[in-house]
Structures are given as C-alpha cells and as structure tokens.
Design an enzyme around this catalytic site. Sequence first.
Site, PDB file in Angstrom:
ATOM      1  N   THR A   1       1.134  -1.105  -0.227  1.00 14.94           N
ATOM      2  CA  THR A   1       0.396  -0.049  -0.355  1.00 14.94           C
ATOM      3  C   THR A   1       1.340   1.096   0.189  1.00 14.94           C
ATOM      4  O   THR A   1       2.239   1.506   0.183  1.00 14.94           O
ATOM      5  CB  THR A   1      -0.779   0.260   1.287  1.00 14.94           C
ATOM      6  OG1 THR A   1       0.218   0.548   2.443  1.00 14.94           O
ATOM      7  CG2 THR A   1      -1.346  -1.056   1.778  1.00 14.94           C
TER       8      THR A   1
ATOM      9  N   LYS B   1       7.197   3.049   2.352  1.00 10.91           N
ATOM     10  CA  LYS B   1       8.163   3.334   2.842  1.00 10.91           C
ATOM     11  C   LYS B   1       7.746   4.240   4.357  1.00 10.91           C
ATOM     12  O   LYS B   1       8.813   3.680   5.166  1.00 10.91           O
ATOM     13  CB  LYS B   1       8.579   4.486   2.050  1.00 10.91           C
ATOM     14  CG  LYS B   1       9.462   4.284   0.904  1.00 10.91           C
ATOM     15  CD  LYS B   1      10.038   5.343  -0.207  1.00 10.91           C
ATOM     16  CE  LYS B   1       8.701   6.053  -0.836  1.00 10.91           C
ATOM     17  NZ  LYS B   1       8.861   4.503  -2.165  1.00 10.91           N
TER      18      LYS B   1
ATOM     19  N   ALA C   1      14.154  -0.447  -5.742  1.00 12.76           N
ATOM     20  CA  ALA C   1      13.232  -0.817  -6.179  1.00 12.76           C
ATOM     21  C   ALA C   1      13.532  -2.106  -5.897  1.00 12.76           C
ATOM     22  O   ALA C   1      13.949  -2.215  -5.153  1.00 12.76           O
ATOM     23  CB  ALA C   1      13.017  -0.310  -7.428  1.00 12.76           C
TER      24      ALA C   1
ATOM     25  N   LEU D   1      17.293  -3.106  -6.543  1.00 13.88           N
ATOM     26  CA  LEU D   1      18.296  -2.914  -7.017  1.00 13.88           C
ATOM     27  C   LEU D   1      18.739  -3.613  -5.522  1.00 13.88           C
ATOM     28  O   LEU D   1      18.059  -2.366  -4.475  1.00 13.88           O
ATOM     29  CB  LEU D   1      18.769  -1.683  -6.706  1.00 13.88           C
ATOM     30  CG  LEU D   1      18.937  -0.468  -8.203  1.00 13.88           C
ATOM     31  CD1 LEU D   1      19.400   0.751  -8.202  1.00 13.88           C
ATOM     32  CD2 LEU D   1      19.804  -1.691  -9.155  1.00 13.88           C
TER      33      LEU D   1
ATOM     34  N   GLU E   1       4.256   9.909 -10.603  1.00 12.59           N
ATOM     35  CA  GLU E   1       2.559   9.835 -10.114  1.00 12.59           C
ATOM     36  C   GLU E   1       2.095  10.775 -10.815  1.00 12.59           C
ATOM     37  O   GLU E   1       2.794  12.130 -10.937  1.00 12.59           O
ATOM     38  CB  GLU E   1       2.331   9.875  -8.591  1.00 12.59           C
ATOM     39  CG  GLU E   1       3.471   8.728  -7.636  1.00 12.59           C
ATOM     40  CD  GLU E   1       2.693   7.503  -7.969  1.00 12.59           C
ATOM     41  OE1 GLU E   1       1.155   7.260  -8.036  1.00 12.59           O
ATOM     42  OE2 GLU E   1       3.945   6.453  -7.839  1.00 12.59           O
TER      43      GLU E   1
ATOM     44  N   ASP F   1      10.095  12.373  -1.387  1.00  8.69           N
ATOM     45  CA  ASP F   1      10.222  11.181  -1.038  1.00  8.69           C
ATOM     46  C   ASP F   1      11.256  10.019  -1.075  1.00  8.69           C
ATOM     47  O   ASP F   1      11.340   9.131  -0.564  1.00  8.69           O
ATOM     48  CB  ASP F   1       9.624  10.388  -2.687  1.00  8.69           C
ATOM     49  CG  ASP F   1       9.654   8.601  -2.570  1.00  8.69           C
ATOM     50  OD1 ASP F   1       8.230   7.689  -1.604  1.00  8.69           O
ATOM     51  OD2 ASP F   1       9.826   8.032  -3.245  1.00  8.69           O
TER      52      ASP F   1
ATOM     53  N   LYS G   1      13.551   7.946   1.494  1.00  5.21           N
ATOM     54  CA  LYS G   1      14.499   6.425   1.298  1.00  5.21           C
ATOM     55  C   LYS G   1      15.916   6.882   2.184  1.00  5.21           C
ATOM     56  O   LYS G   1      15.933   6.347   3.041  1.00  5.21           O
ATOM     57  CB  LYS G   1      14.396   7.421  -0.681  1.00  5.21           C
ATOM     58  CG  LYS G   1      13.145   6.312  -0.552  1.00  5.21           C
ATOM     59  CD  LYS G   1      13.693   6.521  -2.436  1.00  5.21           C
ATOM     60  CE  LYS G   1      12.580   6.342  -3.176  1.00  5.21           C
ATOM     61  NZ  LYS G   1      12.366   6.591  -4.670  1.00  5.21           N
TER      62      LYS G   1
END
Length: 360
Positions: free
Chosen positions: A95, A121, A148, A150, A204, A215, A219
């Site tokens: 989700t 995340k 993703a 990697l 998006e 975002d 990360k």
Amino acid sequence: MKSDRSLDVVIVGLGRVGRALAKQIQKADSQLRIVGLADRGGLLYHERGLSASLVDEALSAKAEGSSIGICPSALPPIYRFSDLATSRTLFVDATAASGMAAGWCEVLASSGAAGVVLANKLPLCEAWSVSGPLFNHPRVRYEATVGAGLPILSTLRSLLATGDLVTRMRGALSGTLGYLVNQVSEGHAFSAALSDAIALGYAEPDPSADLGGRDVARKAVILSRAVGWPAELSDVERDGLVPDSDAYQGAPSADYSSADRKLKELFADADCDGIAIRYLAQITPERISVGLARIDLHDPFAALAGTENRIAIHTRRYPIHPLAIAGPGAGPETTAAGVLSDLIDLAEKSKLRGENPCPC
Ligand SMILES: NC(=O)c1ccc[n+]([C@@H]2O[C@H](COP(=O)([O-])OP(=O)(O)OC[C@H]3O[C@@H](n4cnc5c(N)ncnc54)[C@H](OP(=O)(O)O)[C@@H]3O)[C@@H](O)[C@H]2O)c1
C-alpha cells in the site's frame, strides 16, 4: 493451487506493485502460495490458498479500477492483520498507506508470523519510537523501499553482518527526479519534462512528494536507520526540485512557468561553470540532506541517464572508492521482484528455523 508445503502470502495493496507481485508469485516455482489479497474495499482469503483463477479474476478487476469488495467471496477489509497470521504467514505491505507500522509490529510481536515485507516506505518513516522495531527485526524485509529491485538494503545488511562500518552514503534515489534533471539539463523545459514523466509512468499523477523531495527524504531516512543511525524525517534538510508551494498546483495544466525559468537559469549557470547538477541524498551519522547538488563532470553520478538510481556507500572497508550500486530504481515489475526476493529470503530463513514446510 500450490501444496500445503508452501508458505502463505497475504498481499495488502493491489496497485501496480501488488498486482505485479501476485503474478510473479504465480509464475515463480517457489514455495509460496497466495492465501490473501486485500485492498481498501475488502479481503479475499482462503487458508489453503486462493485458486489461480480467483487470483486472475481479482487482478483483472483491480486493473480495471474495481474493488476486491465486489468479488462475491470477498470479506470486509482487514483491520487486524494478526487475526490472519500463523507461523507460516508472510505479509506484504504494497500500500502507500500511513499508520501501518503499529499493525505490523503487532503482527510480529503477537502472532509469530513468518515475516513482513514492505514496499511501502511510510511504516519505516514514522517516529523512531514507532518504526524502530521494524528495523533489523529478523523477520522484516524492505528491500524495495529504496532503489526498487536494486540490492541496496541487502548489501548494507551484509556489510554490517560481516563487521564493516558504514561511514557515509550518497545516492541518486529517485527515478522521477533523475529523469526530470536529465531532461532539463538537455535543454527541455521542466513543465514539458514533467508532463512526459507523468505520461510515461515515471511520475505519479500527483508528483508533489517527488518534486518536493519528500519521497527521497523518506528513502534517506530508511537508509540511515538501516545502518543504525536513527534519524527522524524532521531532521532531514530538504530542498525540493521545486519548492513545496510550487510542487503541485492541482492540475496537469498547472502553471510551472516560475519553476521553468529558475531551473533553466540554474542549469545554464552550471553549464557555463563546466559542472553537472544532480538531485542527491547525502547521509552521514550527523546529518541528512536532500536537494540539487553541483558535481564534477567526472563524478560517476554525472553520467546517470534516464531514471537510473545510484548509491555510493563509504565504509571502513571501502573508504576512498565507495561500494557503488546502480540501475533502474523504479517500476512495478522491478519493485515486485525486490519484494519477491525478500519473501523468498524470509521463506528460506523460516525453513532453517524448522517452522515449515508443514509436513501434512
Ligand atoms: N511503483 C513503483 O515503482 C514503486 C517503487 C518502490 C516502492 N513503491 C511503493 O510500493 C507501494 C505500492 O505502490 P503502487 O505503485 O502499487 O501504489 P498504488 O498503485 O497507489 O496502489 C496502492 C494499493 O494499496 C491499497 N491500499 C491503500 N491503503 C490501504 C489499506 N489501508 N489497506 C489495504 N489496501 C490499501 C490501494 O487500495 P485501492 O485499490 O482500494 O485504492 C491500492 O490497491 C507504495 O508504497 C510505493 O511507494 C513503488
């Protein structure tokens, strides 16, 4: 339907990643069987596994924009994941929902589920007091949350497990921002590059979290926490590609003329100075920053193309020439493959603990 020897997978979230994952599990000759599929509208669940035809039907319905809730055998949405958990259950959070961390911690603490795999995340970026138990938990994996498919987080885990010490990391962690920066550096207007990125599925439809750097900040926090530096999201020094106030103006036809002008000037200046600009996260134990950085043209980050991601990991063993990982860092198929690899890893660990397969 796979045998009772399989581990049971419940996929929560059936967007692009959840659907790609379900298809990959069906194709893979692995010891995994899908027992649950959930979206916001409902849950399909059968303790002995969902039939391939029911999974296909549900995925087709989702691809057409329907809800699981309309399937005749659907149950109401799940509120307590732990009610579905056995020692053979692997949960996937595919989700983009906030507030999931506590539920996953409850699953792990109370039910002894075989594991939880996160593509989402957000559970990892709540306050450290809430998200902390998910980091380094032996039955939690979250490879797909950064880069993703990697192998970034598994590499960090392996470095730490073999006694290395990470000292700093530098990363180009957003395929969307990488694409936009490349396009602008080649002379395209930011607004045109953004429309292309949305049309190509790189960004998006609401790109505000990407454009504002939120975002990438998430990360960066995940990377920092994964190596033992428990930073908070609010600690991150964040400069968006465009300021938050410009990042999303409510419609694809939004007026980005000010961003077009500012970025054109910035990249023209860089060109004159003979340097490159990339959107980078810089992570040390003391400080995390994300934003546009001016770098030497010979820096490997300057050569990044398209939506490519790259991370350079400096450690005690790799002090001068960092360990580098690069490649496509987004897309439902590669993201789902990262999740599948985590599931297989947890399934192997579970076997080693002797908890399955069930001998029946
Ligand atoms: N796409 C990528 O390349 C990529 C790469 C790395 C990580 N990720 C992460 O992977 C996750 C999934 O991405 P996506 O592109 O598949 O997202 P998406 O297309 O927006 O799909 C999200 C899915 O989650 C479901 N959902 C939301 N809240 C829920 C809840 N409380 N309970 C159950 N289901 C819920 C939605 O249900 P409805 O269908 O009912 O709305 C939808 O099916 C995101 O967190 C994303 O950041 C994506």
